[in-house]
Structure formats: C-alpha cells, structure tokens
Design a protein around this motif. Structure first.
Motif, mmCIF file in Angstrom:
data_model
loop_
_atom_site.group_PDB
_atom_site.id
_atom_site.type_symbol
_atom_site.label_atom_id
_atom_site.label_comp_id
_atom_site.label_asym_id
_atom_site.label_seq_id
_atom_site.Cartn_x
_atom_site.Cartn_y
_atom_site.Cartn_z
ATOM 1 N N ASP A 75 -75.559 -10.207 -35.072
ATOM 2 C CA ASP A 75 -74.812 -8.970 -34.822
ATOM 3 C C ASP A 75 -74.585 -8.196 -36.118
ATOM 4 O O ASP A 75 -74.675 -6.965 -36.141
ATOM 5 C CB ASP A 75 -73.465 -9.294 -34.159
ATOM 6 C CG ASP A 75 -73.621 -9.668 -32.693
ATOM 7 O OD1 ASP A 75 -74.550 -9.154 -32.054
ATOM 8 O OD2 ASP A 75 -72.810 -10.463 -32.194
ATOM 9 N N LEU A 76 -74.288 -8.926 -37.196
ATOM 10 C CA LEU A 76 -74.078 -8.261 -38.490
ATOM 11 C C LEU A 76 -75.372 -7.620 -38.995
ATOM 12 O O LEU A 76 -75.356 -6.513 -39.544
ATOM 13 C CB LEU A 76 -73.560 -9.269 -39.516
ATOM 14 C CG LEU A 76 -72.100 -9.712 -39.350
ATOM 15 C CD1 LEU A 76 -71.799 -10.904 -40.247
ATOM 16 C CD2 LEU A 76 -71.159 -8.552 -39.663
ATOM 17 N N GLN A 77 -76.487 -8.298 -38.799
ATOM 18 C CA GLN A 77 -77.767 -7.769 -39.258
ATOM 19 C C GLN A 77 -78.216 -6.571 -38.422
ATOM 20 O O GLN A 77 -78.782 -5.608 -38.961
ATOM 21 C CB GLN A 77 -78.825 -8.871 -39.213
ATOM 22 C CG GLN A 77 -78.602 -9.968 -40.256
ATOM 23 C CD GLN A 77 -79.614 -11.088 -40.133
ATOM 24 O OE1 GLN A 77 -80.249 -11.264 -39.088
ATOM 25 N NE2 GLN A 77 -79.777 -11.861 -41.204
ATOM 26 N N ARG A 78 -77.972 -6.618 -37.136
ATOM 27 C CA ARG A 78 -78.370 -5.501 -36.279
ATOM 28 C C ARG A 78 -77.524 -4.265 -36.547
ATOM 29 O O ARG A 78 -78.011 -3.138 -36.456
ATOM 30 C CB ARG A 78 -78.253 -5.910 -34.811
ATOM 31 C CG ARG A 78 -79.266 -6.979 -34.392
ATOM 32 C CD ARG A 78 -79.122 -7.298 -32.930
ATOM 33 N NE ARG A 78 -80.105 -8.283 -32.488
ATOM 34 C CZ ARG A 78 -80.277 -8.649 -31.223
ATOM 35 N NH1 ARG A 78 -79.526 -8.107 -30.275
ATOM 36 N NH2 ARG A 78 -81.188 -9.544 -30.903
ATOM 37 N N GLY A 79 -76.232 -4.474 -36.812
ATOM 38 C CA GLY A 79 -75.373 -3.372 -37.218
ATOM 39 C C GLY A 79 -74.938 -2.422 -36.124
ATOM 40 O O GLY A 79 -74.562 -1.284 -36.421
ATOM 41 N N PHE A 80 -74.987 -2.831 -34.861
ATOM 42 C CA PHE A 80 -74.513 -1.942 -33.805
ATOM 43 C C PHE A 80 -73.684 -2.730 -32.787
ATOM 44 O O PHE A 80 -73.684 -3.960 -32.770
ATOM 45 C CB PHE A 80 -75.672 -1.223 -33.104
ATOM 46 C CG PHE A 80 -76.548 -2.119 -32.263
ATOM 47 C CD1 PHE A 80 -76.238 -2.386 -30.939
ATOM 48 C CD2 PHE A 80 -77.702 -2.692 -32.800
ATOM 49 C CE1 PHE A 80 -77.043 -3.203 -30.162
ATOM 50 C CE2 PHE A 80 -78.507 -3.507 -32.027
ATOM 51 C CZ PHE A 80 -78.184 -3.768 -30.707
ATOM 52 N N LYS A 81 -72.989 -1.991 -31.946
ATOM 53 C CA LYS A 81 -72.139 -2.567 -30.902
ATOM 54 C C LYS A 81 -72.289 -1.729 -29.642
ATOM 55 O O LYS A 81 -72.835 -0.608 -29.672
ATOM 56 C CB LYS A 81 -70.675 -2.575 -31.350
ATOM 57 C CG LYS A 81 -70.109 -1.169 -31.601
ATOM 58 C CD LYS A 81 -68.690 -1.209 -32.135
ATOM 59 C CE LYS A 81 -68.187 0.218 -32.425
ATOM 60 N NZ LYS A 81 -66.826 0.228 -32.978
#
Length: 334
Positions: A75-81
């Motif tokens: 989730d941190l690497q993808r950077g989106f929510k």
C-alpha cells in the motif's frame, strides 16, 4: 461511490504505525518458540513428529505475519487509497467459534465487523463499527491491499438544504413523540402466549444452571456421604437462590396475567444490525431508545433507523411483549 485518491501524510503515518507491531511481534514469538524448543525438544529423543509439527506451525504463523507486512508495504509503495462515500444501509457482526469439542476442549471466539455502504460490504474495526449507525452518511478511506481503514467520518454533505430543514423538523417531531403517553391496551390471546413463553424460557435457563449442583447434592445424599455434604453445604445455596428467583418470576407472571393489560412506550429506532455465527442461527436486532430487540428478517428489512415505534410491555417486569410500527403492524417478540 468509490474514488481513487493519493495517500496523504496522515495515511502514510497510519500505515507505518500499523507496520511497527508487525515487525516487533515476530521477534517476541521467536523467543518463545526458541525457549520451548530448547527445553522440550530434547525430551522427545528420536521422535521427530512433534518437532516437525512444531516447525510447520511456526512456518505457517510467520507466513501469515509476513503476508500482513507485505500488504502494508504494498500500500505504501502504490501510494493510493480508495475513498468510499455513501449511506450506511446495514451492519453485521460475525461471530466465529472454533474448538470446544470433546472433553476439556477449549474454544476460541473471534468477532469480525462489517459495514454496508450503499449495500456493499466493507470490513472495519470495532471502533469504526460502533461509531456509526444505520442511516448515517459516511466518507471512508481504505487501503487497497491491506484493507486497513485509514479514516471514517460521518457527514451530512449528501443532504440538501431542504433535507436538513426536514431533518430538523423531524427531530422536533421525535421529541414530541417520545413524550406521548399511550393508554394501556387489554391483552389478546397472543399476549398471553408470549407472556407464558417468556416465563418458560426463564425457568428452563435457571434449571439448566441448577442441574450440576442438584446432581452433586442428590448424589451425596443417595451415597450416605453426609460428611461431605456438610463440608460442601454452600453448593446447596445456589439452587435455593435460583429456586427463589423462579418463584419471584412466577409471581410476576401471575400478576401480569391477572392484570391483563399492557403499556405502550414510545421509542425511536437508533440502529440495527445482523449477527451471524457458525454455531447458532442468524439474528436480526434493532436497537432503540428503550432497549434492543430481536425481530424476524422480514420486519428487520421494513424497520429503518429513525423510525418511531411503540414498545408494549406488561404492567410488571421489563421484558417487552411486542412492538408496533407506525403503520400499526404489531410484531411480537418471541
């Protein structure tokens, strides 16, 4: 409505904070496993079954922890929510019980909490689950891989100005409704049945609780073990107290039956939820300003949060007999 947004600084902090215990906990478990292996594995000699089983369990455990860590890092690497906006249409509490079979078996209970936003299910923590009620409008941010709830806010942004005026008028109407004094209503045949069923259920529960104590008492008397009976005399107090409570309940039952009238109490439906389990039947509950009640699935779907209802209770005691909706449909509480 669901939209994709970049992570902000608060989201990143929350994901990193979620990772900290995941990194620390494995070292703690390694210490426990290592101590156990050092002191106990030598006792098994050439028998390798237990060490292999123990190693397999350890690999499985660390695999689960590793997967949780990987999802948060992803989730941190993808950077989106994902941001989900909508109305809470339902809530569900899922209770899972494992073990507990056989003599001396220990059981484990886990609870999972779900919110339905515009009829789509999302898993949340207990804190988020208890913050919102059915009917509320919310904005919820979720991490896509770890499914961690980053934020959950209650909002009225979806309401128009006209809706807000109507809501204020509705609140005043609710206040007046809760002050209404309804006249007593005479029992019908169904009321008598529900009253008797409630007393029977109460009596059966008390007798089941008393049974082990009565078994010990009668066993000691039958075996002429009077000495033990005197020593263990306090166990007689438990069935005596239960018998007194049953007698009091029976007295209240007779008083209500003879009075033969029920009192209508105004209430507002504050929330509702479904309870599912792998060991018992599903339950549909409504939570009102005067308590929580289980209803059938048909009426559960018809009753909405914020509805005005009338709760009918007998003259004596607190257990309700039925509830009546504003369309004058009476629902009996079995």
């Amino acid at each position: 409505m669901k939209e994709k947004l970049p992570l902000d600084q608060d989201d990143i902090k929350k994901l990193k904070k979620h990772l900290i215990p995941m990194f620390i906990f494995p070292f703690f478990v390694i210490g426990i496993f290592g101590t156990f292996a050092y002191f106990f594995f030598s006792d098994f000699g050439d028998d390798q079954v237990v060490p292999y089983a123990f190693s397999g369990f350890a690999l499985f455990f660390f695999g689960v922890i590793g997967y949780i860590i990987w999802t948060a890092i992803a989730d941190l690497q993808r950077g989106f929510k994902f941001r989900i906006k909508g109305k809470i249409t339902d809530k569900r509490l899922d209770i899972r019980r494992t073990g507990g079979t056989g003599t001396g078996g220990k059981s484990k209970t886990t609870r999972h909490y779900y919110l339905y936003i515009d009829n789509e299910e999302y898993t949340v923590d207990y804190r988020e689950y208890t913050r919102v009620n059915v009917g509320a409008y919310v904005v919820m941010d979720k991490a896509p891989k770890s499914n961690l709830t980053l934020s959950l806010e209650i909002t009225e942004a979806e309401l128009t100005t006209e809706d807000k005026v109507l809501k204020e008028e509705s609140n005043q109407e609710v206040f007046q409704f809760l002050k209404t004094d309804f006249p007593e209503v005479k029992f019908n045949e169904k009321d008598y049945e529900i009253l008797m069923a409630g007393f029977k259920r109460y009596t059966v529960r008390k007798f089941i609780f008393m049974l082990p104590f009565l078994f010990i008492v009668f066993s000691l008397i039958y075996s002429d073990m009077i000495g033990f009976f005197i020593i263990l005399f306090p166990i007689v107090i438990v069935p005596i107290i239960q018998a007194i409570t049953i007698l009091r309940k029976f007295t209240i039952y007779l008083k209500n039956r003879n009075y033969a009238h029920k009192k209508g109490i105004p209430a507002i439906v504050k929330d509702k939820l479904t309870v599912t389990s792998n060991r018992s039947k599903n339950k549909s509950q409504i939570i009102t300003s005067s308590g929580s009640f289980e209803v059938g699935s048909y009426h559960y779907d018809k009753i909405a949060s914020g509805d005005k209802i009338i709760i009918f209770k007998p003259k004596y005691g607190k257990n309700p007999l039925s509830i009546m909706t504003m369309d004058e449909e009476e629902v009996y509480i079995a």
